[in-house]
Scaffold this active site. Structure first.
Site, PDB file in Angstrom:
ATOM      1  N   GLY A  13       0.794  -1.217   0.000  1.00  0.00           N
ATOM      2  CA  GLY A  13       0.000   0.000   0.000  1.00  0.00           C
ATOM      3  C   GLY A  13       0.827   1.267   0.000  1.00  0.00           C
ATOM      4  CB  SER A  14       3.994   2.299  -1.648  1.00  0.00           C
ATOM      5  OG  SER A  14       3.706   2.250  -3.027  1.00  0.00           O
ATOM      6  CG  ASN A  15       0.221   4.730  -5.171  1.00  0.00           C
ATOM      7  OD1 ASN A  15       0.679   5.849  -5.362  1.00  0.00           O
ATOM      8  ND2 ASN A  15       0.368   3.742  -6.039  1.00  0.00           N
ATOM      9  NE  ARG A  21     -14.118 -10.659 -10.159  1.00  0.00           N
ATOM     10  CZ  ARG A  21     -13.913 -11.512 -11.142  1.00  0.00           C
ATOM     11  NH1 ARG A  21     -14.897 -11.798 -11.971  1.00  0.00           N
ATOM     12  NH2 ARG A  21     -12.746 -12.089 -11.312  1.00  0.00           N
ATOM     13  NE  ARG A  80     -11.424  -9.945  -5.259  1.00  0.00           N
ATOM     14  CZ  ARG A  80     -11.917 -11.150  -5.601  1.00  0.00           C
ATOM     15  NH1 ARG A  80     -11.100 -12.169  -5.809  1.00  0.00           N
ATOM     16  NH2 ARG A  80     -13.215 -11.322  -5.753  1.00  0.00           N
ATOM     17  CG  LEU A 100     -13.176  -3.650  -8.385  1.00  0.00           C
ATOM     18  CD1 LEU A 100     -13.098  -2.134  -8.336  1.00  0.00           C
ATOM     19  CD2 LEU A 100     -13.336  -4.226  -6.989  1.00  0.00           C
ATOM     20  CG  HIS A 117      -2.987   1.220 -15.639  1.00  0.00           C
ATOM     21  ND1 HIS A 117      -3.163  -0.122 -15.383  1.00  0.00           N
ATOM     22  CD2 HIS A 117      -2.348   1.300 -16.834  1.00  0.00           C
ATOM     23  CE1 HIS A 117      -2.656  -0.830 -16.383  1.00  0.00           C
ATOM     24  NE2 HIS A 117      -2.150   0.018 -17.277  1.00  0.00           N
ATOM     25  CG  ASP A 147      -6.427  -0.885 -16.896  1.00  0.00           C
ATOM     26  OD1 ASP A 147      -6.629  -0.612 -15.702  1.00  0.00           O
ATOM     27  OD2 ASP A 147      -5.729  -1.847 -17.268  1.00  0.00           O
ATOM     28  CD  GLU A 164       2.311   3.927  -9.552  1.00  0.00           C
ATOM     29  OE1 GLU A 164       1.674   3.544  -8.552  1.00  0.00           O
ATOM     30  OE2 GLU A 164       2.854   3.144 -10.344  1.00  0.00           O
TER      31      GLU A 164
END
Length: 217
Positions: free
Chosen positions: A19-21, A74, A100, A102, A118, A154, A183
């Site tokens: 989770g660096s973002n 899902r 995941r 979605l 992305h 995307d 990012e």
């Protein structure tokens, strides 16, 4: 599109790993980059071992885990995930390395308030292994894109992009690290613009604010 400054604008962040973002977004929030009525209400993961959960806990942010392994489909997973997210009444749901695909129902439920980043300059290089493909294609410029999420992978309206050079001696890891630094900058900027009411999922509206869309080299 001015926001009501008295009503809290909750952000829910979804992660699957480090989770660096997410960390960068939390730090931007702590440094008051977002409107004063903003709150990062929760960090949610499908992986109980996600390192980002510990970071969130250390910063007094609520965390939840919902493993996809416990669901037959899902759709069932996403329905349960929606119930958890909606407890926090989010103004914005942020995907930050949430690994995941979605369901259309999930995307529709958070239409115009679901954001993703992305690692390519969309619409080029959709899908996986973008850094490797950028090098193999001989690209000179590569980067990342923050966009609203739609049912097509995307392909949602682009909010902001950041670009970096592809250097002669780059390998996949070196290029990925260079893109990741960008990012961390542009995701917070996109969130800031959204919470300030300067953008939405209407691309025509976004074009009116094109001078705010950072292109970082």
């Amino acid at each position: 599109m001015q926001q009501n400054q008295t009503q809290t604008q909750n952000i829910v962040i979804l992660i699957s790993g480090r989770g660096s973002n997410m960390e960068a977004i939390v730090k931007s929030w702590q440094h008051q980059m977002f409107p004063q009525n903003t709150k990062i209400a929760a960090v949610i993961s499908n992986n109980a071992d996600a390192a980002g959960l510990n970071f969130a806990k250390q910063h007094n942010i609520a965390t939840e885990v919902l493993s996809h392994k416990n669901f037959a489909s899902r759709q069932e997973y996403d329905q349960s995930l929606i119930k958890i997210i909606d407890k926090y009444t989010p103004k914005l749901v942020v995907l930050a390395g949430f690994m995941r695909i979605l369901s259309p129902e999930f995307v529709q439920h958070y239409q115009q308030r679901l954001m993703n980043i992305h690692p390519s300059l969309l619409p080029s290089l959709t899908g996986l292994h973008t850094h490797k493909r950028a090098i193999e294609s001989g690209l000179k410029i590569h980067g990342c894109t923050v966009h609203f999420v739609t049912a097509e992978l995307d392909a949602g309206p682009i909010i902001i992009q950041g670009a970096v050079p592809v250097l002669p001696n780059d390998n996949e890891d070196i290029l990925a690290a260079r893109v990741l630094k960008i990012e961390h900058k542009i995701y917070s900027k996109a969130i800031q613009l959204f919470l300030q009411g300067k953008i939405n999922a209407n691309s025509d509206s976004n074009n009116q604010n094109a001078d705010e869309f950072l292109i970082a080299f």
